[in-house]
Design an enzyme around this catalytic site. Structure first.
Site, mmCIF file in Angstrom:
data_model
loop_
_atom_site.group_PDB
_atom_site.id
_atom_site.type_symbol
_atom_site.label_atom_id
_atom_site.label_comp_id
_atom_site.label_asym_id
_atom_site.label_seq_id
_atom_site.Cartn_x
_atom_site.Cartn_y
_atom_site.Cartn_z
ATOM 1 C CG ASP A 132 0.145 -29.869 -78.386
ATOM 2 O OD1 ASP A 132 1.354 -29.651 -78.579
ATOM 3 O OD2 ASP A 132 -0.484 -30.783 -78.925
ATOM 4 C CG ASP A 182 -0.585 -30.459 -84.489
ATOM 5 O OD1 ASP A 182 0.602 -30.147 -84.343
ATOM 6 O OD2 ASP A 182 -1.410 -30.432 -83.569
ATOM 7 C CG ASP A 201 -3.096 -33.702 -80.718
ATOM 8 O OD1 ASP A 201 -2.031 -33.414 -80.127
ATOM 9 O OD2 ASP A 201 -3.140 -34.503 -81.673
#
Length: 916
Positions: free
Chosen positions: A645, A335, A641
């Site tokens: 996910d 990310d 997070d």
């Protein structure tokens, strides 16, 4: 512990009164008192094995038992005058030393694993003395007010006091597959657990919305605790590597036992042993020395201590098998926000009323000026700006707090940036008397968040999110003080400004609102609040890249690992940041979520290795990305997070959850948690993972080459002695063999398990996970060096006999040479590739100490007169030590020559790879 009540039958006020708590939570002093009263919020564990029992368990080893029996028999013979009394005494002493070393290994292993368990303890957000704070879940007590958000794992049994669109997955407890909608109203009667919709239970997960709850039960009194009380604790399974080494240990053990039995039998036949008991003790001693019984313990210690070192580098591994996978990682998919960047968003530009306003100031300090075309303006004089910033403040779950003079954001950094810019304009949350009455929470799929407020002008919905998503829901625009129709020209201009901001590496959010006058708040009104909205403007903020990430990305390239950015941000923003970090270079591809959707699985497989940026993607896309890379044979680390996910984290070879911004669900799904949410910590973990695996190879090389050397020495000596008839004595007596095992197989092997590591460990390609740890180079090292140790030691023994030395002197020189060679060998095992002198010979202080302690045991055996008889030693001269040291140096010389030859062979292939 729980205070017995039928909590679902009570109202919120009755629960508060019963627990003697309040909306501001407990005081910290009261919480400490209750913690002492009720105990920690954790499940009772199976009683640990006491140290004395752990020590006695060391004697369960079959060979040790046989050795003790032999000691008893030889003791009886000594008492009848047919044997030496020192033999049984010294055997027992050596066995006790070996058991003590095993005890230290296992207790250290248990402590290391227990430390890991403590590191993985979950946290909870509570209100204490009116302040929100994160505490270890084990410190929760009845009466604590806890906050629940999407993705949180419920830390204790609780009665809900507030529920906003709250849904909880209770499948682990009730088996119900559908998330349960929660409320705060009383549930009458004796309702089963599954029907108590005003309760939240330990181990279940918030999948939607938010809420507050009062803790009513902790530890073993929770519903999960009651179930755990019926079950026995299950010991964690060994890692695949431990299973593999255990099998290898058994195979080697059987082989060594067989050889020992054969050699001992032949020794009796040819007259090398005076009686069967001597041959029996000798054979068992050789088996004890040859069998690598320390492998499982040393492996566990190596893994556990390595994982603890990772924690110091901000990477917490939840499962030991992940260590074995880390060294094989070929792709790291990360990310952007907070992981590749600093996670300190600062608003720099606002596009409102057709004008772009620049904002000064950095970080979270609410100080900074506003500029229009380079001229400072007063925000309160700009009604359009005030309306946008008010909307940004209201449609927001973050808070700006000042702790000891330091400004911090409690909540999401992106939302925090909006709170800060509003505060710069003098708009403060505590001064807004506009209560929130409903909300539609943010989700990665929707890419937006909406809240509904009761304002003086009636109910109003405020929405923020991805500009194109918000813009698609708008039909009108607030401009020049009025609401008017949103034209196609307006849309084009807004999207153009959005593109310009994104190209400047800004993260951009769109803002909109909608009046809901005279409407009763129901589900239809809430669901329709995001339709036909009024456009307010754009907010552009920057989250600068972390300084250390650029270096980490470069290190990945050296190590043969590709770095990939995955973000929900605009494609241009993602590309700008990726280029700055060195992740995106010429020839690489950047894909948006929309472009990704247009690819077939086969097309994605074909381009997956070239794509370095995925922008505007949802968590569902992560599954596709992981699958495509795995289809190409890659080992993938994937960060995440959010709740959504979790599937991608589980599918990835290494799921990496965020420790700061990550939800409990993502942390549970991940194999690794970053305690600082930093990409550089993933790279550090990969480096540590490679070092751990390398250290396992090091002590395997050392133990197995030395053990094979010992067995081959005895076997070859017997063959030569029997075939030639030159001598009828063994090179080493039983006690000497046991000492060799004690001083070389114990502490030096442990010291290699914690070696600092090769300096070039991140300049090698990732390890192939399909290859066994016992690859061709390793097998070559084991047998090659084992055979050399055999030749040199046997040479010393035969030289001593041929030069007229007595049998005792020949055995002593052989004994000293073997110990010295093996202790010199452990220094060479610090690297299979690099010269010992390139690595700093004394770089591992534990190894230096281990070797020193081994010599400290050897020297008294050689020089103390009362030990010389039973151990067949004598006071060696300096000339004798010269021969012994020369034998040890030969091991170093041969290993160095072998490394030099290997380097010459691998150099052409390295040049070819670099040119490619």
């Amino acid at each position: 512990m729980s205070i017995e009540r039928i909590w679902h039958n009570l109202s919120v006020s009755e629960v508060i009164e019963s627990l003697n708590s309040g909306t501001q939570g407990l005081t910290r002093e009261e919480a400490e008192r209750r913690l002492a009263q009720f105990g920690p919020n954790e499940l009772a564990e199976k009683k640990k094995t006491p140290p004395w029992m752990l020590f006695l368990e060391q004697f369960k080893n079959f060979l040790i038992i046989i050795l003790l029996v032999a000691a008893v028999v030889s003791g009886v013979l000594a008492l009848t005058g047919e044997g030496d009394i020192w033999d049984p005494i010294l055997i027992v002493i050596i066995v006790l030393f070996a058991a003590g070393l095993g005890f230290v290994q296992e207790s250290r292993s248990e402590k290391a694993l227990e430390a890991l368990k403590q590191m993985t303890a979950s946290t909870a957000t509570v209100i204490r003395d009116g302040d929100e704070e994160d505490i270890p879940a084990r410190d929760l007590v009845p009466g604590d007010m806890i906050l629940l958000q999407t993705g949180d794992r419920i830390p204790a049994d609780s009665r809900l006091t507030e529920a906003v669109n709250l849904k909880i997955d209770e499948a682990p407890l009730t088996g119900e597959s559908v998330a349960v909608g929660k409320k705060t109203e009383i549930i009458s009667g004796d309702a089963p657990v599954a029907d108590r919709t005003n309760m939240a239970y330990t181990g279940t997960t918030v999948v939607y919305g938010r809420g507050k709850a009062l803790v009513i039960g902790t530890g073993m009194s929770t519903e999960f605790g009651k179930i755990a009380g019926m079950l026995q604790e299950v010991k964690p399974p060994p890692t695949p590597l431990q299973v593999s080494l255990d099998k290898i240990g058994k195979i080697l053990g059987i082989a060594c036992l067989t050889i020992s039995a054969v050699v001992a039998g032949v020794g009796i036949i040819v007259g090398m042993f005076s009686h069967i008991l001597e041959a029996f003790i000798w054979g068992v001693s050789l088996a004890v020395a040859a069998v690598p019984e320390a492998l499982p313990a040393v492996t566990t210690i190596c893994l556990a201590l390595g994982v603890q070192r990772m924690v110091k580098r901000h990477a917490l591994l939840r499962r030991l098998p992940a260590v074995e996978t880390l060294g094989c990682t070929t792709f790291i998919c990360s990310d952007k926000t907070g992981t590749l960047t600093q996670n300190e968003m600062t608003v720099q530009k606002i596009y409102v009323n057709g004008e772009t306003i620049d904002v000064g100031g950095v970080g979270y300090e609410p100080e900074g000026s506003f500029y229009l075309k380079g001229t400072a303006i007063t925000p309160q004089d700009e009604p359009h700006l005030v309306r946008l910033l008010t909307a940004a403040m209201l449609c927001n779950d973050s808070h700006l707090i000042n702790t000891e003079g330091v400004w911090q954001v409690k909540g999401d950094p992106t939302e925090g940036a909006l709170v800060v810019v509003a505060a710069k304009a003098g708009i403060k949350r505590e001064e807004l008397t506009i209560p929130r009455i409903a909300e539609v929470p943010f989700s990665s799929e929707r890419k937006r968040m909406t809240t509904i407020h009761d304002t003086p002008d009636g109910k109003v919905a405020y929405s923020k999110g991805a500009p194109e998503v918000i813009l698609d829901s708008c039909t009108r625009i607030y401009c020049e003080g009025i609401e008017r129709e949103l034209t196609e020209q307006d849309r084009k201009r807004i999207l153009q400004v959005n593109q310009e901001m994104a190209a400047g590496a800004l993260r951009v959010l769109g803002q909109a609102y909608k009046s809901l006058p005279g409407k009763e708040l129901g589900s239809e009104v809430v669901e329709g609040a995001e339709e036909q909205m009024v456009w307010l403007g754009l907010v552009g903020m920057i989250d600068p890249p972390r300084e250390e990430v650029k270096q980490a990305v470069a290190l990945c390239k050296q190590a043969g690992i590709e770095s990939v950015m995955i973000t929900g941000d605009h494609k241009l923003t993602a590309e700008a940041i990726a280029k700055e970090l060195g992740m995106l270079v010429e020839g690489d591809i950047a894909l948006s979520g929309k472009e990704l959707d247009e690819l077939t699985p086969e097309e994605l497989d074909n381009v997956a290795e070239e794509v370095k940026v995925y922008a505007r993607v949802s968590p569902a896309h992560k599954m596709q990305i992981v699958g495509a890379l795995q289809d190409r044979g890659h080992v993938v680390a994937m960060t995440g997070d959010g709740v959504n996910d979790a599937p991608a984290l589980k599918k990835a070879d290494i799921g990496v959850a965020m420790g700061i911004t990550g939800t409990d669900v993502s942390k549970e799904a991940g194999a690794m948690i970053l305690t600082d949410d930093n990409f550089a910590s993933i790279v550090a973990a990969v480096e540590e993972g490679r070092n751990i695996f390398a250290n396992i190879r090091k002590y395997l090389l050392y133990l197995l080459s030395c053990n094979i050397g010992e067995v081959l020495l005895m076997l070859l000596a017997f063959v030569i002695g029997t075939a030639t008839g030159l001598y009828k004595i063994v090179p080493l007596v039983a006690l000497q063999i046991l000492v060799v095992n004690l001083v070389t197989d114990g502490l030096p092997a442990l010291a290699l398990a914690v070696d600092p590591g090769d300096p070039d460990v991140m300049q090698r390609p990732p390890r192939d996970p399909k290859k066994s740890i016992f690859d061709r180079p390793m097998v070559g090292w084991i047998f090659g060096m084992g055979f050399w140790i055999t030749l040199v030691t046997l040479g010393v023994f035969l030289w001593a006999l041929n030069s007229g030395r007595s049998p005792v002197e020949a055995q002593c020189l052989c004994f000293a040479a073997l110990v010295t060679e093996e202790l010199f060998r452990c220094f060479e095992c610090r690297s299979e590739r690099l010269s010992l002198f390139r690595m700093n010979p004394f770089g591992n202080k534990w190894l230096v100490a281990a070797v020193a302690s081994s010599f400290a045991i050897l020297l008294p055996i050689i020089y103390f007169p009362f030990l010389q008889g039973p151990f067949h030693t004598y006071a060696m001269s300096l000339q004798d030590w010269g021969i012994v040291i020369l034998a040890g140096v030969s091991v170093l010389a041969v290993a160095e020559i072998a490394k030099l030859i290997m380097a010459q062979r691998t150099r052409p292939s390295l040049k070819m790879r670099e040119s490619a």
